[in-house]
Write a protein that holds these residues in place. Sequence first.
Motif, PDB file in Angstrom:
ATOM      1  N   ILE A   1       0.819  -1.216   0.000  1.00 18.24           N
ATOM      2  CA  ILE A   1       0.000   0.000   0.000  1.00 18.24           C
ATOM      3  C   ILE A   1       0.853   1.267   0.000  1.00 18.24           C
ATOM      4  O   ILE A   1       0.485   2.273  -0.622  1.00 18.24           O
ATOM      5  N   ILE A   2       2.006   1.238   0.676  1.00 18.00           N
ATOM      6  CA  ILE A   2       2.787   2.465   0.878  1.00 18.00           C
ATOM      7  C   ILE A   2       3.237   3.132  -0.433  1.00 18.00           C
ATOM      8  O   ILE A   2       3.053   4.352  -0.602  1.00 18.00           O
ATOM      9  N   PRO A   3       3.822   2.410  -1.406  1.00 19.46           N
ATOM     10  CA  PRO A   3       4.302   3.120  -2.615  1.00 19.46           C
ATOM     11  C   PRO A   3       3.215   3.899  -3.349  1.00 19.46           C
ATOM     12  O   PRO A   3       3.393   5.094  -3.627  1.00 19.46           O
ATOM     13  N   PRO A   4       2.055   3.291  -3.665  1.00 21.39           N
ATOM     14  CA  PRO A   4       1.025   4.108  -4.343  1.00 21.39           C
ATOM     15  C   PRO A   4       0.461   5.196  -3.443  1.00 21.39           C
ATOM     16  O   PRO A   4       0.040   6.251  -3.947  1.00 21.39           O
TER      17      PRO A   4
ATOM     18  N   LEU B   1      10.903  16.386  -0.583  1.00 20.51           N
ATOM     19  CA  LEU B   1      10.835  15.974   0.826  1.00 20.51           C
ATOM     20  C   LEU B   1       9.891  14.796   1.006  1.00 20.51           C
ATOM     21  O   LEU B   1      10.195  13.845   1.746  1.00 20.51           O
ATOM     22  N   LEU B   2       8.752  14.840   0.332  1.00 20.19           N
ATOM     23  CA  LEU B   2       7.805  13.722   0.440  1.00 20.19           C
ATOM     24  C   LEU B   2       8.398  12.437  -0.132  1.00 20.19           C
ATOM     25  O   LEU B   2       8.156  11.346   0.390  1.00 20.19           O
ATOM     26  N   SER B   3       9.166  12.560  -1.198  1.00 20.39           N
ATOM     27  CA  SER B   3       9.783  11.366  -1.791  1.00 20.39           C
ATOM     28  C   SER B   3      10.792  10.742  -0.832  1.00 20.39           C
ATOM     29  O   SER B   3      10.881   9.511  -0.729  1.00 20.39           O
ATOM     30  N   VAL B   4      11.547  11.587  -0.130  1.00 17.44           N
ATOM     31  CA  VAL B   4      12.505  11.063   0.856  1.00 17.44           C
ATOM     32  C   VAL B   4      11.759  10.348   1.990  1.00 17.44           C
ATOM     33  O   VAL B   4      12.126   9.245   2.411  1.00 17.44           O
ATOM     34  N   GLY B   5      10.685  10.982   2.477  1.00 12.70           N
ATOM     35  CA  GLY B   5       9.890  10.340   3.519  1.00 12.70           C
ATOM     36  C   GLY B   5       9.291   9.025   3.055  1.00 12.70           C
ATOM     37  O   GLY B   5       9.266   8.040   3.810  1.00 12.70           O
TER      38      GLY B   5
ATOM     39  N   ILE C   1       9.728   5.230   4.764  1.00 14.69           N
ATOM     40  CA  ILE C   1       8.548   4.455   5.182  1.00 14.69           C
ATOM     41  C   ILE C   1       8.508   3.116   4.443  1.00 14.69           C
ATOM     42  O   ILE C   1       8.211   2.071   5.036  1.00 14.69           O
ATOM     43  N   GLU C   2       8.816   3.144   3.144  1.00 13.84           N
ATOM     44  CA  GLU C   2       8.865   1.886   2.386  1.00 13.84           C
ATOM     45  C   GLU C   2       9.909   0.947   2.969  1.00 13.84           C
ATOM     46  O   GLU C   2       9.688  -0.259   3.107  1.00 13.84           O
TER      47      GLU C   2
END
Length: 305
Positions: free
Chosen positions: A213-216, A270-274, A278-279
Amino acid sequence: MTGVSPPVEKAGRPEPIKAVPVRHPGRWLAVAVMAVLAAMFVNTVLTNDGFRWRIVGQYLFSPPILNGLQNTLVLTVLSMIIGIVGGIALAVMRLSPNPVLSVVSAVYIWLFRGTPVIAQLLFWNFLAALYPMLSLGVPFGPGLVFFDTNQLINQFAACLLGLGLNEAAYMAEIVRGGLQSVDQGQSEAAGALGMSRAQTLRRIVLPQAMRVIIPPTGNETISMLKTTSLVVVIGYFELMTSAQRIYAVNFQTIPLLIVVAIWYLALTSLLSVGQYYIERYYGRGTSRGQTGARLFPRRKPEQQS
């Protein structure tokens, strides 16, 4: 004069093969072409006076832009919370053995995915045209508590309803895919251990489904950050609206659009790093190596000969 002696077998073992790496002239040509194009792009960005970098620097941290940026972040966070919570509920309803819940969820997803976000934003903003007053009371009977729709659903509430409820429809399908990726046997085993359906979902299924679920969901969050700019149609003040109001006065359209683009790029980075961390957290113990390495494994020298 020297020469290469043919391999000679010693004590029954063949001589090691002198492997020559495969040449990649096309790869070097592509690098050269890309380098020239990049140099041309940088040159035109730095030498074209139309960009007006001085004005970009002047407005990058100006109070109106920062206020709009703050509203954009608030809209993104709250809309994603509504979308994720609603998406989980809709996905559970969609997979429920209860046909009524499943049909209600399917109709919701069909309706909100099938209509444009702008139309939904406008609908919520002008809901008072259909229902000037909202009430709580007896179904099909008298109302007990009444609310003025224009006061109850202001521009901010209309933004949250339009963005959050639309996002819930997409998140429902993402969560449903993640739940279905977990093997059914694990739910059966949890049931055999005496777990209820809620315990099985919370302790067994969801933790494993999160890896899918996390990547999408990260993509949806980044998309939501940019989709908030659509609230300009109902006049809510956010980053894009702030830039539009400024360049409507000083006519510096391109520099203000560059300011907006810089902030969006910074936030999405920043969101991509987060998302990456998380992934990695939810994928611990199940890592199968880098995807690129699996798709394009390096060949050993003896395999290249």
